[in-house]
Design a protein around this motif. Structure first.
Motif, PDB file in Angstrom:
ATOM      1  N   THR A 324       0.839  -1.214   0.000  1.00 24.95           N
ATOM      2  CA  THR A 324       0.000   0.000   0.000  1.00 24.95           C
ATOM      3  C   THR A 324       0.869   1.258   0.000  1.00 24.95           C
ATOM      4  N   LEU A 325       1.915   1.271   0.846  1.00 22.57           N
ATOM      5  CA  LEU A 325       2.828   2.412   0.878  1.00 22.57           C
ATOM      6  C   LEU A 325       3.534   2.588  -0.463  1.00 22.57           C
ATOM      7  N   GLN A 326       3.889   1.496  -1.098  1.00 22.77           N
ATOM      8  CA  GLN A 326       4.538   1.590  -2.405  1.00 22.77           C
ATOM      9  C   GLN A 326       3.590   2.169  -3.456  1.00 22.77           C
ATOM     10  N   THR A 327       2.299   1.845  -3.311  1.00 16.38           N
ATOM     11  CA  THR A 327       1.313   2.431  -4.240  1.00 16.38           C
ATOM     12  C   THR A 327       1.240   3.947  -4.061  1.00 16.38           C
ATOM     13  N   TYR A 328       1.189   4.407  -2.773  1.00 18.28           N
ATOM     14  CA  TYR A 328       1.172   5.859  -2.520  1.00 18.28           C
ATOM     15  C   TYR A 328       2.406   6.539  -3.126  1.00 18.28           C
ATOM     16  N   VAL A 329       3.584   5.966  -2.847  1.00 17.44           N
ATOM     17  CA  VAL A 329       4.837   6.577  -3.307  1.00 17.44           C
ATOM     18  C   VAL A 329       4.926   6.546  -4.829  1.00 17.44           C
ATOM     19  N   ASN A 331       2.458   6.465  -7.076  1.00 19.97           N
ATOM     20  CA  ASN A 331       1.512   7.401  -7.700  1.00 19.97           C
ATOM     21  C   ASN A 331       2.068   8.824  -7.694  1.00 19.97           C
ATOM     22  N   ILE A 332       2.644   9.224  -6.556  1.00 14.93           N
ATOM     23  CA  ILE A 332       3.192  10.581  -6.476  1.00 14.93           C
ATOM     24  C   ILE A 332       4.397  10.723  -7.399  1.00 14.93           C
ATOM     25  N   GLY A 333       5.247   9.676  -7.459  1.00 15.46           N
ATOM     26  CA  GLY A 333       6.424   9.748  -8.328  1.00 15.46           C
ATOM     27  C   GLY A 333       6.042   9.855  -9.791  1.00 15.46           C
ATOM     28  N   ARG A 334       4.943   9.225 -10.207  1.00 17.69           N
ATOM     29  CA  ARG A 334       4.515   9.298 -11.607  1.00 17.69           C
ATOM     30  C   ARG A 334       3.749  10.580 -11.913  1.00 17.69           C
ATOM     31  N   ALA A 335       3.001  11.100 -10.949  1.00 17.01           N
ATOM     32  CA  ALA A 335       2.205  12.326 -11.193  1.00 17.01           C
ATOM     33  C   ALA A 335       2.285  13.230  -9.966  1.00 17.01           C
ATOM     34  N   PRO A 336       3.413  13.893  -9.749  1.00 16.88           N
ATOM     35  CA  PRO A 336       3.558  14.733  -8.552  1.00 16.88           C
ATOM     36  C   PRO A 336       2.623  15.946  -8.540  1.00 16.88           C
ATOM     37  N   GLN A 337       2.115  16.325  -9.716  1.00 17.11           N
ATOM     38  CA  GLN A 337       1.231  17.487  -9.770  1.00 17.11           C
ATOM     39  C   GLN A 337      -0.200  17.160  -9.343  1.00 17.11           C
ATOM     40  N   GLU A 338      -0.555  15.868  -9.291  1.00 20.27           N
ATOM     41  CA  GLU A 338      -1.908  15.482  -8.906  1.00 20.27           C
ATOM     42  C   GLU A 338      -2.068  15.610  -7.396  1.00 20.27           C
ATOM     43  N   GLU A 339      -2.988  16.480  -6.982  1.00 19.57           N
ATOM     44  CA  GLU A 339      -3.182  16.732  -5.555  1.00 19.57           C
ATOM     45  C   GLU A 339      -3.817  15.533  -4.853  1.00 19.57           C
ATOM     46  N   PHE A 363       6.507   6.436   8.166  1.00 13.68           N
ATOM     47  CA  PHE A 363       7.197   6.282   6.876  1.00 13.68           C
ATOM     48  C   PHE A 363       6.748   7.366   5.902  1.00 13.68           C
ATOM     49  N   LEU A 364       5.436   7.659   5.875  1.00 12.08           N
ATOM     50  CA  LEU A 364       4.934   8.698   4.982  1.00 12.08           C
ATOM     51  C   LEU A 364       5.477  10.068   5.384  1.00 12.08           C
ATOM     52  N   GLU A 365       5.608  10.284   6.686  1.00  9.55           N
ATOM     53  CA  GLU A 365       6.181  11.553   7.142  1.00  9.55           C
ATOM     54  C   GLU A 365       7.635  11.693   6.707  1.00  9.55           C
ATOM     55  N   LEU A 366       8.375  10.584   6.693  1.00 12.95           N
ATOM     56  CA  LEU A 366       9.752  10.630   6.198  1.00 12.95           C
ATOM     57  C   LEU A 366       9.794  10.927   4.705  1.00 12.95           C
ATOM     58  N   LEU A 390      11.494   9.944  -2.924  1.00 11.15           N
ATOM     59  CA  LEU A 390      10.428   9.019  -3.315  1.00 11.15           C
ATOM     60  C   LEU A 390      10.997   7.775  -3.989  1.00 11.15           C
ATOM     61  N   ARG A 391      12.030   7.983  -4.824  1.00  9.07           N
ATOM     62  CA  ARG A 391      12.652   6.824  -5.464  1.00  9.07           C
ATOM     63  C   ARG A 391      13.343   5.936  -4.424  1.00  9.07           C
ATOM     64  N   ALA A 392      14.008   6.584  -3.465  1.00 10.84           N
ATOM     65  CA  ALA A 392      14.644   5.800  -2.404  1.00 10.84           C
ATOM     66  C   ALA A 392      13.603   5.028  -1.601  1.00 10.84           C
ATOM     67  N   ALA A 393      12.453   5.664  -1.329  1.00  7.07           N
ATOM     68  CA  ALA A 393      11.380   4.995  -0.597  1.00  7.07           C
ATOM     69  C   ALA A 393      10.833   3.813  -1.383  1.00  7.07           C
ATOM     70  N   ASP A 394      10.661   4.029  -2.723  1.00  4.24           N
ATOM     71  CA  ASP A 394      10.150   2.939  -3.557  1.00  4.24           C
ATOM     72  C   ASP A 394      11.125   1.762  -3.574  1.00  4.24           C
ATOM     73  N   LYS A 395      12.430   2.069  -3.651  1.00  2.98           N
ATOM     74  CA  LYS A 395      13.432   1.021  -3.675  1.00  2.98           C
ATOM     75  C   LYS A 395      13.467   0.254  -2.354  1.00  2.98           C
ATOM     76  N   GLU A 396      13.390   0.965  -1.231  1.00  2.00           N
ATOM     77  CA  GLU A 396      13.405   0.295   0.070  1.00  2.00           C
ATOM     78  C   GLU A 396      12.160  -0.565   0.259  1.00  2.00           C
ATOM     79  N   LEU A 397      11.032  -0.078  -0.222  1.00  2.00           N
ATOM     80  CA  LEU A 397       9.796  -0.874  -0.127  1.00  2.00           C
ATOM     81  C   LEU A 397       9.892  -2.129  -0.988  1.00  2.00           C
ATOM     82  N   SER A 398      10.463  -2.030  -2.183  1.00  4.01           N
ATOM     83  CA  SER A 398      10.628  -3.211  -3.038  1.00  4.01           C
ATOM     84  C   SER A 398      11.524  -4.244  -2.367  1.00  4.01           C
TER      85      SER A 398
END
Length: 409
Positions: A324-329, A331-339, A363-366, A390-398
């Motif tokens: 779930t956290l990887q999905t949040y991260v 989505n933001i990495g692909r479309a950071p302009q989407e609020e 984790f989200l706060e970090l 965000l990329r570092a977060a995605d990599k750590e989650l993977s």
């Protein structure tokens, strides 16, 4: 050929003497006995000396004790059967000094036989040997033995062999004595069998304990081998992770335009990833980004490890939270302009079940999210979006999702 045993016609039991036949008759009620030329077996166990009178007894003894060697002493113990009726006095072992006398027979039947024309000596022999209680039985014996050479000779028998007839009370007492003797013999046999069964139970118990001990030793060896294999696998996983970290570090330096790191000496392999500020070259254009990214990645990894270790028995739930956290991260990495991707309702029951209850808010706060004053939403401001974090977060989650050793190293 002289008879060597008496065989019960009802059950087939072989008996050595008349006394054994009488005892058998008292106990079993069988009365049909015939003379046999087959001697009763005398098979003696060479291991313990127990005599066996039949092959069935041999089989039972072998089954109980395991003894298989028996000496056949049948010929040594075989003796002609001395019958109280139907045998000749010349076949008996008679003491020459013992007094001989004529047997007492039923006088009424003797007179009837003599009246029918049979000689007195022949009639006495028929009544004595046949033990007949009627005229027909005595006549039948005479007919069967009329060709005997001594049938008309006067019959004399040892005085000791002429036992007086037992009264009904004496016969009853004798029967009770035989029954009591048989009962005691049966009790002794049962006690002996019980002792043998107890010895067998002890032997089987020892064998079971030994088998259990061997099984436990085998299980311990298997566990040791399994743990050794686990450690080797863990070592390989550590080495693989270390190589991956080195590759990622080299890739980040390449993207930042930094020269490749020189190989470190063996005694400096565990030095920190970032050099002190005073050791940085003066001409580096972005000296602060590398330590920052590395530090943030370390914080993200530490947070995920904490979540994994705090919920060791909930692997499926932890994996669902990381996904779930990887999905949040992502989505933001692909479309950071989407609020809508940068705003998460904390009070949502699904979010609490999947992420909040496991400590995923930290984790989200970090990653840059901040809790609004109402405490209802987590917001990530557009100017606070850091693609590198965000990329570092995605990599750590993977890594946390795919690496089976994540959180245990």
């Amino acid at each position: 050929m002289a008879g060597l045993s008496l065989q019960c016609g009802d059950c087939g039991a072989a008996l050595r003497t008349v006394e054994e036949a009488q005892e058998h008759a008292e106990i079993s009620g069988h009365a049909n006995f015939v003379e046999s030329t087959q001697a009763v077996l005398n098979l003696v166990c060479t291991a313990c000396g127990k005599p066996c009178r039949s092959q069935t007894e041999v089989d039972l003894h072998t089954k109980r004790t395991g003894h298989v060697d028996f000496a056949d002493k049948t010929a040594e113990a075989a003796k002609p059967v001395v019958l109280e009726s139907g045998s000749k006095p010349e076949m008996m072992d008679v003491d020459p000094k013992e007094e001989m006398q004529a047997p007492e027979v039923n006088q009424q039947l003797l007179e009837e036989l003599e009246a029918m024309g049979f000689p007195r000596a022949r009639s006495v022999r028929s009544l004595f040997y046949s033990k007949a209680e009627n005229l027909e039985g005595a006549v039948n014996w005479i007919v069967e033995h009329e060709n005997d050479p001594d049938i008309d000779e006067e019959l004399l028998v040892p005085a000791s062999s002429l036992k007086p007839a037992l009264t009904p009370e004496e016969a009853k007492a004798k029967a009770q004595e035989l029954v009591e003797r048989a009962r005691k013999k049966k009790e002794e046999e049962e006690k002996r069998l019980e002792r043998e069964r107890e010895k067998e139970r002890i032997r089987v118990g020892k064998e079971l304990l030994e088998a259990k001990r061997k099984e436990e030793d085998s299980e311990r060896k298997r566990i040791l081998m399994y743990r050794k294999a686990e450690k080797e696998e863990e070592k390989r996983a550590r080495e693989k992770i270390r190589q991956k970290i080195e590759e990622d570090r080299a890739e980040r330096r390449r993207k930042l335009g930094l020269p490749p790191e020189e190989p470190k000496p063996a005694d400096q392999a565990a030095a920190p990833l970032a050099a002190p500020a005073a050791a940085r070259p003066a001409d580096e254009t972005k000296p602060v980004q590398q330590p920052k990214a590395a530090s943030k990645a370390e914080e993200l990894r530490s947070c995920l490890r904490s979540i994994k270790q705090s919920h060791k028995d909930q692997d499926a739930k932890v994996k669902k939270a990381f996904q779930t956290l990887q999905t949040y991260v992502g989505n933001i990495g692909r479309a950071p302009q989407e609020e809508k991707f940068r705003k998460i309702r904390v009070t949502n029951p699904t979010f609490q079940e999947r992420v909040g209850d496991l400590g995923g808010v930290k984790f989200l706060e970090l990653c840059g999210f901040e809790l609004d004053p109402s405490g209802e939403f987590l917001n990530l401001a557009a100017q606070s979006v850091d693609i590198g974090v965000l990329r570092a977060a995605d990599k750590e989650l993977s890594s946390a999702i795919t690496n089976p050793f994540f959180g245990v190293l």
